[in-house]
Design a protein around this motif. Structure first.
Motif, PDB file in Angstrom:
ATOM      1  N   MET A  20       0.833  -1.197   0.000  1.00  0.00           N
ATOM      2  CA  MET A  20       0.000   0.000   0.000  1.00  0.00           C
ATOM      3  C   MET A  20       0.875   1.257   0.000  1.00  0.00           C
ATOM      4  N   ASN A  21       0.337   2.290  -0.585  1.00  0.00           N
ATOM      5  CA  ASN A  21       1.004   3.595  -0.588  1.00  0.00           C
ATOM      6  C   ASN A  21       0.292   4.473   0.434  1.00  0.00           C
ATOM      7  N   ILE A  22       0.981   4.826   1.513  1.00  0.00           N
ATOM      8  CA  ILE A  22       0.367   5.478   2.667  1.00  0.00           C
ATOM      9  C   ILE A  22       0.908   6.895   2.853  1.00  0.00           C
ATOM     10  N   LEU A  23       0.020   7.826   3.138  1.00  0.00           N
ATOM     11  CA  LEU A  23       0.394   9.195   3.515  1.00  0.00           C
ATOM     12  C   LEU A  23       0.058   9.407   4.979  1.00  0.00           C
ATOM     13  N   ILE A  24       1.010   9.901   5.744  1.00  0.00           N
ATOM     14  CA  ILE A  24       0.794  10.183   7.167  1.00  0.00           C
ATOM     15  C   ILE A  24       1.201  11.619   7.454  1.00  0.00           C
ATOM     16  N   THR A  25       0.349  12.344   8.169  1.00  0.00           N
ATOM     17  CA  THR A  25       0.729  13.657   8.701  1.00  0.00           C
ATOM     18  C   THR A  25       0.887  13.522  10.212  1.00  0.00           C
ATOM     19  N   ALA A  26       1.898  14.179  10.773  1.00  0.00           N
ATOM     20  CA  ALA A  26       2.158  14.032  12.212  1.00  0.00           C
ATOM     21  C   ALA A  26       2.889  15.258  12.739  1.00  0.00           C
ATOM     22  N   GLY A  27       2.840  15.441  14.063  1.00  0.00           N
ATOM     23  CA  GLY A  27       3.446  16.615  14.688  1.00  0.00           C
ATOM     24  C   GLY A  27       2.424  17.728  14.814  1.00  0.00           C
ATOM     25  N   GLY A  28       2.882  18.944  15.015  1.00  0.00           N
ATOM     26  CA  GLY A  28       1.975  20.080  15.177  1.00  0.00           C
ATOM     27  C   GLY A  28       2.452  21.278  14.393  1.00  0.00           C
ATOM     28  N   THR A  29       1.553  21.923  13.661  1.00  0.00           N
ATOM     29  CA  THR A  29       1.943  23.091  12.870  1.00  0.00           C
ATOM     30  C   THR A  29       2.235  24.294  13.775  1.00  0.00           C
ATOM     31  N   GLY A  70       5.876  -3.503   5.354  1.00  0.00           N
ATOM     32  CA  GLY A  70       6.335  -3.455   3.977  1.00  0.00           C
ATOM     33  C   GLY A  70       5.657  -2.411   3.107  1.00  0.00           C
ATOM     34  N   HIS A  71       4.917  -1.493   3.708  1.00  0.00           N
ATOM     35  CA  HIS A  71       4.210  -0.482   2.937  1.00  0.00           C
ATOM     36  C   HIS A  71       5.111   0.711   2.627  1.00  0.00           C
ATOM     37  N   GLN A  72       4.750   1.460   1.591  1.00  0.00           N
ATOM     38  CA  GLN A  72       5.441   2.696   1.236  1.00  0.00           C
ATOM     39  C   GLN A  72       4.794   3.846   1.996  1.00  0.00           C
ATOM     40  N   VAL A  73       5.602   4.691   2.665  1.00  0.00           N
ATOM     41  CA  VAL A  73       5.066   5.754   3.508  1.00  0.00           C
ATOM     42  C   VAL A  73       5.631   7.110   3.101  1.00  0.00           C
ATOM     43  N   THR A  74       4.739   8.066   2.829  1.00  0.00           N
ATOM     44  CA  THR A  74       5.103   9.478   2.692  1.00  0.00           C
ATOM     45  C   THR A  74       4.701  10.156   3.991  1.00  0.00           C
ATOM     46  N   TYR A  75       5.665  10.778   4.660  1.00  0.00           N
ATOM     47  CA  TYR A  75       5.463  11.260   6.029  1.00  0.00           C
ATOM     48  C   TYR A  75       5.648  12.779   6.072  1.00  0.00           C
ATOM     49  N   LEU A  76       4.558  13.520   6.282  1.00  0.00           N
ATOM     50  CA  LEU A  76       4.600  14.973   6.413  1.00  0.00           C
ATOM     51  C   LEU A  76       4.619  15.327   7.888  1.00  0.00           C
ATOM     52  N   ASP A  97      -3.282   4.912  -1.124  1.00  0.00           N
ATOM     53  CA  ASP A  97      -4.260   3.902  -0.709  1.00  0.00           C
ATOM     54  C   ASP A  97      -4.818   4.220   0.676  1.00  0.00           C
ATOM     55  N   GLY A  98      -4.017   4.874   1.504  1.00  0.00           N
ATOM     56  CA  GLY A  98      -4.464   5.246   2.843  1.00  0.00           C
ATOM     57  C   GLY A  98      -3.882   6.581   3.255  1.00  0.00           C
ATOM     58  N   ILE A  99      -4.679   7.381   3.985  1.00  0.00           N
ATOM     59  CA  ILE A  99      -4.221   8.664   4.524  1.00  0.00           C
ATOM     60  C   ILE A  99      -4.503   8.668   6.017  1.00  0.00           C
ATOM     61  N   ILE A 100      -3.450   8.870   6.799  1.00  0.00           N
ATOM     62  CA  ILE A 100      -3.569   8.924   8.259  1.00  0.00           C
ATOM     63  C   ILE A 100      -3.254  10.358   8.682  1.00  0.00           C
ATOM     64  N   HIS A 101      -4.301  11.123   8.983  1.00  0.00           N
ATOM     65  CA  HIS A 101      -4.111  12.551   9.270  1.00  0.00           C
ATOM     66  C   HIS A 101      -4.073  12.769  10.783  1.00  0.00           C
TER      67      HIS A 101
END
Length: 256
Positions: A1-10, A40-46, A85-89
Motif C-alpha cells: 500500500m502507498n500510505i500518507l501520514i501527517t504528524a506533529g503540530g503546525t 512493507g508499505h510505502q510511507v510518505t510522512y509529512l 491507498d491510505g491517509i492517516i491525518h
C-alpha cells in the motif's frame, strides 16, 4: 500500500523569531509510520522540524513543513504526483493563523481613526457594526517588522481561521482509506465518541481515532477507534493504537 501520514503540530509565525504552536510531539504518528513500514508499505510522512521522526529507510519519504499553509501546499503537491491507498491525518493542525500584530498604542490610534469617520455612534447597532468594520480593516494591516519590538505593555495579535485540512482529503483522494483524529480534554467517553462520530460523518472518514488529553501519559495513550458503521475499538498505548490503525486500514483496503 502507498500510505500518507501527517504528524506533529503546525506552527504559525508571529514574526521571524516568534510563533504560536501546540504541544503535539508526533510520537503517535511516528509509531503509526513505523508499523506501516514494518509491514512493507510505502510511507510518505509529512511532519514538522520539532516533532520526532521515524528512522529513515528506503520505503520512507519524509517532508517537513511548519505552517498550515505549507501543509496544505505540500499535500496538494503530493496529490498531484501520486495516488494514496491510505491517509492517516494525525497532525495537530492550528485552527488559526496570525493575521497581524499591533502594539496597544498603534491599535488604539488606528481604531480611533476609523471610528472618527463614522456617524451616529450613539446607536448601539451602528456602533457594533462600525467596530466590526474597523477591526476587519485593522486586521488586514500588513505586518512590517521582522521582529516585533518588546517595549509595548500590551501586544494585540489578530488571528484568522485556517482552512480545515481534513475537509479536503476525501475530495482530493476519494479512493483512499481515510483516518482522522480528534483530541478533546476532560470529557466523558460518551462525549468523546459522540464528537468523534460527528467528525467522521462530516469529513467522510473511514475511521476516527478519538482521544482525551487527560488519558495520554508518555506511551500510555488511550484511544477509541470509530468506524463508519458505528463500531468502536479501544487501545491503551501508542503502539497498540498504531497496530490497530494499520490492521483496520489494511482490512478496509483489501475489501474495497
Amino acid at each position: 500500500m502507498n500510505i500518507l501520514i501527517t504528524a506533529g503540530g503546525t506552527s504559525e509565525k508571529i514574526d521571524n523569531v516568534r510563533s504560536i504552536t501546540n504541544h503535539s510531539t508526533g510520537r503517535l504518528g511516528k509509531a503509526i509510520a513505523e508499523t506501516f513500514l514494518a509491514q512493507g508499505h510505502q510511507v510518505t510522512y509529512l511532519t514538522t522540524p520539532q516533532a520526532v521522526h521515524p528512522a529513515m529507510e528506503s520505503n520512507l519519504t519524509l517532508i517537513e513543513i511548519e505552517t498550515t499553509k505549507e501543509l496544505e501546499s505540500a499535500l496538494l503537491t503530493q496529490f498531484k504526483q501520486q495516488t494514496f491507498d491510505g491517509i492517516i491525518h494525525s497532525m495537530a493542525v492550528s485552527d488559526f493563523t496570525t493575521e497581524t500584530t499591533l502594539s496597544e498604542d498603534i491599535f488604539i490610534e488606528k481604531l480611533a481613526d476609523k471610528l472618527a469617520t463614522e456617524s451616529d455612534l450613539s446607536d448601539l447597532t451602528n456602533l457594533t457594526e462600525a467596530l466590526y468594520r474597523s477591526l476587519d480593516e485593522i486586521g488586514q494591516t500588513i505586518q512590517q517588522a521582522k521582529k516585533i519590538p518588546s517595549g509595548t505593555d500590551r501586544l494585540l495579535l489578530f488571528l484568522k481561521k485556517n482552512p480545515k485540512i481534513i475537509a479536503m482529503l476525501r475530495e482530493q483522494q476519494p479512493q483512499a482509506v481515510l483516518v482522522g483524529f480528534k483530541l478533546l480534554v476532560g470529557v466523558s467517553t460518551e462525549e468523546l465518541i459522540r464528537v468523534g462520530r460527528s467528525i467522521l460523518a462530516k469529513n467522510d472518514c473511514d475511521f476516527i481515532l478519538a482521544n482525551d488529553l487527560e488519558d495520554i501519559h508518555g506511551d500510555q495513550h488511550k484511544g477509541i477507534l470509530l468506524d463508519a458503521k458505528g463500531q468502536t475499538e479501544t487501545a491503551q498505548t501508542k503502539n497498540e493504537i498504531a497496530q490497530l490503525i494499520v490492521n483496520k486500514v489494511e482490512e478496509k483496503w483489501r475489501n474495497q
